[in-house]
Design an enzyme around this catalytic site. Structure first.
Site, mmCIF file in Angstrom:
data_model
loop_
_atom_site.group_PDB
_atom_site.id
_atom_site.type_symbol
_atom_site.label_atom_id
_atom_site.label_comp_id
_atom_site.label_asym_id
_atom_site.label_seq_id
_atom_site.Cartn_x
_atom_site.Cartn_y
_atom_site.Cartn_z
ATOM 1 C CB SER A 69 29.749 14.107 84.035
ATOM 2 O OG SER A 69 31.069 14.579 84.652
ATOM 3 C CG HIS B 239 28.244 11.149 87.032
ATOM 4 N ND1 HIS B 239 28.221 9.654 87.385
ATOM 5 C CD2 HIS B 239 29.624 11.346 86.542
ATOM 6 C CE1 HIS B 239 29.384 9.154 87.010
ATOM 7 N NE2 HIS B 239 30.174 10.139 86.932
ATOM 8 C CG ASP C 48 33.220 12.485 87.430
ATOM 9 O OD1 ASP C 48 32.885 11.517 87.284
ATOM 10 O OD2 ASP C 48 32.772 13.208 86.391
ATOM 11 C CG MET D 177 38.517 12.540 89.708
ATOM 12 S SD MET D 177 39.254 12.964 88.205
ATOM 13 C CE MET D 177 37.814 12.956 87.108
ATOM 14 C CG HIS E 291 32.401 7.924 89.240
ATOM 15 N ND1 HIS E 291 32.849 8.213 87.758
ATOM 16 C CD2 HIS E 291 33.281 6.772 89.331
ATOM 17 C CE1 HIS E 291 33.669 7.351 87.404
ATOM 18 N NE2 HIS E 291 34.133 6.364 88.263
ATOM 19 C CG MET F 110 36.919 7.960 89.400
ATOM 20 S SD MET F 110 37.088 9.270 87.944
ATOM 21 C CE MET F 110 35.593 10.268 88.669
ATOM 22 C CG MET G 29 35.250 3.858 84.452
ATOM 23 S SD MET G 29 34.171 5.384 84.344
ATOM 24 C CE MET G 29 35.193 6.630 83.677
ATOM 25 C CG ASP H 73 31.513 8.210 83.600
ATOM 26 O OD1 ASP H 73 31.819 9.106 82.583
ATOM 27 O OD2 ASP H 73 32.032 8.078 84.773
HETATM 28 C C1 DX5 Z 1 35.949 10.511 83.824
HETATM 29 C C2 DX5 Z 1 34.804 10.749 84.443
HETATM 30 C C3 DX5 Z 1 33.599 11.169 83.651
HETATM 31 C C4 DX5 Z 1 33.551 12.276 82.877
HETATM 32 C C5 DX5 Z 1 32.962 11.883 81.486
HETATM 33 O O1 DX5 Z 1 36.823 9.984 84.561
HETATM 34 O O2 DX5 Z 1 34.444 9.625 85.319
HETATM 35 O O3 DX5 Z 1 32.489 11.167 84.362
HETATM 36 O O4 DX5 Z 1 33.244 13.620 83.256
HETATM 37 O O5 DX5 Z 1 33.176 13.200 80.753
HETATM 38 P P1 DX5 Z 1 32.873 12.989 79.449
HETATM 39 O O6 DX5 Z 1 31.352 12.916 78.859
HETATM 40 O O7 DX5 Z 1 33.377 14.346 78.688
HETATM 41 O O8 DX5 Z 1 33.803 11.808 78.598
HETATM 42 ZN ZN ZN Z 2 32.259 9.605 86.056
#
Ligand code: DX5
Ligand code: ZN
Length: 223
Positions: free
Chosen positions: A12, A37, A39, A41, A70, A72, A141, A179
């Site tokens: 990620s 990956h 993220d 947000m 992903h 969010m 998650m 994740d």
């Molecule tokens: C959190 C993200 C993850 C995050 C995971 O909301 O969806 O993808 O990057 O990070 P680590 O591996 O550091 O928990």
């Molecule tokens: Zn993620």
């Protein structure tokens, strides 16, 4: 048991150096990552704002690996076309944001992209039961979404195992991805519980090691 399962690693970029994102993605790709990956947000579904489709398009130029996006974000149906156009290979939405999940999953597929569905730690596994046959990826998650570097929530192991059993019993092909808080200590346990794709942010980009070393160690923890 005893038979070796194939596990994919999905670094990620949330914990990468955003000022040199392209190089960091290339580093992960060269070190044997299976997916990248990403993220996304929106400051609504989760407090932080990270990146949008323009950055996904920029990353697209640095790797041929599947981009595992992903989302969010609230009302993801308003954004999926942009992310598909930017080069996403997998688009994952949260069940909590989709009152009409069937329609959203279908519109992702109609764009020629693989469709994923994710669920938060407090959302019961039963919330995704009906959509399981329609999806390419199920993202469990194992931390509350929003931030990298949080500790893995141990009680998610049972949920992973339950969803693994449900996929197997119904003979469904969705990849089971986890994740949050994945590192060399917890990785063997999540695989044993049934995960087949491991997302890792802090363990890969924030460990103090090189990205290549960190990925090697994560891979080695699984044998
Ligand atoms: C959190 C993200 C993850 C995050 C995971 O909301 O969806 O993808 O990057 O990070 P680590 O591996 O550091 O928990
Ligand atoms: Zn993620």
């Amino acid at each position: 048991m005893g038979t070796k399962v194939e596990v994919k690693l999905a670094p990620s970029i949330l914990s990468a150096d955003f000022a040199r994102l392209g190089e960091q993605v290339a580093e992960a790709a060269n070190a044997g990552a299976d997916y990248i990956h990403i993220d996304v947000m929106d400051g609504q579904f989760v407090p932080p704002i990270t990146i949008g489709a323009q950055v996904v398009a920029a990353i697209r130029k640095w790797t041929g690996l599947p981009l595992d996006v992903h989302l969010m974000i609230e009302t993801p149906e308003r954004q999926i076309a942009q992310f598909a156009q930017a080069g996403a290979d997998i688009i994952t939405v949260h069940i909590e944001t989709c009152p009409n999940i069937k329609q959203v999953v279908q519109s992702i597929k109609d764009l020629g992209v693989k469709a994923g569905v994710s669920l938060n730690p407090e959302t019961p596994a039963s919330a995704v039961s009906k959509i399981l046959p329609e999806i390419d990826l199920l993202l469990v998650m194992t931390v509350n979404p929003g931030y990298g570097g949080q500790p893995f929530i141990e009680s998610m192991l049972g949920k992973i195992a339950g969803l693994r059993a449900e996929l197997d019993d119904k003979n469904l092909p969705a990849e089971l991805e986890v994740d949050g808080g994945i590192n060399v200590e917890v990785a063997p346990g999540v695989v044993k519980a049934g995960a087949r794709v491991l997302v890792a942010g802090a363990a890969v980009f924030g460990s103090g090691q090189t990205v290549a070393q960190a990925l090697r160690e994560l891979r080695a923890s699984l044998v």
